[in-house]
Write a protein that holds these residues in place. Sequence first.
Motif, mmCIF file in Angstrom:
data_model
loop_
_atom_site.group_PDB
_atom_site.id
_atom_site.type_symbol
_atom_site.label_atom_id
_atom_site.label_comp_id
_atom_site.label_asym_id
_atom_site.label_seq_id
_atom_site.Cartn_x
_atom_site.Cartn_y
_atom_site.Cartn_z
ATOM 1 N N GLY A 99 0.827 -1.198 0.000
ATOM 2 C CA GLY A 99 0.000 0.000 0.000
ATOM 3 C C GLY A 99 0.853 1.236 0.000
ATOM 4 N N SER A 100 0.371 2.286 0.654
ATOM 5 C CA SER A 100 1.122 3.533 0.782
ATOM 6 C C SER A 100 1.814 3.569 2.137
ATOM 7 N N PHE A 101 3.004 4.168 2.155
ATOM 8 C CA PHE A 101 3.869 4.120 3.328
ATOM 9 C C PHE A 101 3.182 4.655 4.583
ATOM 10 N N GLY A 102 2.645 5.832 4.505
ATOM 11 C CA GLY A 102 2.029 6.447 5.663
ATOM 12 C C GLY A 102 0.859 5.653 6.223
ATOM 13 N N PRO A 103 -0.130 5.343 5.400
ATOM 14 C CA PRO A 103 -1.284 4.571 5.899
ATOM 15 C C PRO A 103 -0.925 3.177 6.413
ATOM 16 N N LEU A 104 0.090 2.546 5.824
ATOM 17 C CA LEU A 104 0.513 1.239 6.351
ATOM 18 C C LEU A 104 0.954 1.374 7.800
ATOM 19 N N ILE A 105 1.683 2.427 8.098
ATOM 20 C CA ILE A 105 2.216 2.624 9.437
ATOM 21 C C ILE A 105 1.143 3.145 10.390
ATOM 22 N N ALA A 106 0.424 4.152 9.948
ATOM 23 C CA ALA A 106 -0.497 4.857 10.850
ATOM 24 C C ALA A 106 -1.768 4.076 11.140
ATOM 25 N N SER A 107 -2.279 3.368 10.140
ATOM 26 C CA SER A 107 -3.583 2.732 10.325
ATOM 27 C C SER A 107 -3.642 1.314 9.801
#
Length: 123
Positions: A99-107
Motif C-alpha cells: 500500500g502507501s507508506f504512511g497509511p501502512l504505518i499509521a492505520s
Amino acid sequence: QALLVESGGGLVQAGGSLRISCAASLRTFSSYSVGWFRQAPGKGREFLAAISWSGSSTYYADSVKGRFTISRDNAKNTVYLQMNSLKPEDTAVYYCAAGSFGPLIASMDGDYWGQGTQVTVSE
C-alpha cells in the motif's frame, strides 16, 4: 490467485533467527510500499515494519526495532523480514501488505494482504 504470499515461517527456539518472505504477483509491486504485521492468538493485529517502494525509507515499531530488519528486492518482487533474537512473545501469524507508506504505518491500511505465515518461538 493470491497477489501476496508469505513464506518462511516455522518453529524456532528463543534467541534464534528466521527470515520470512512476501512474494508478490502484482505487476506494479515495485511501486508499492510494503508493511509487515502480526497477530498473536487472542490479540489484535500489530504493525511491525514498513519499507518504501524504493527501499530508501524504513520504519519500525519499537517492539521490534533493533531485532527485525525489513528489506526488498524489486527484481524478485519480494520483501523480506529478517527476525533475530526471537522471543516467545514473537509467536504469531505474520502478514505482509502492500500500500502507501504512511497509511501502512499509521492505520495498518493496505491495498493488498497476504494470507499469513505462522511463526512459533519456543522457550
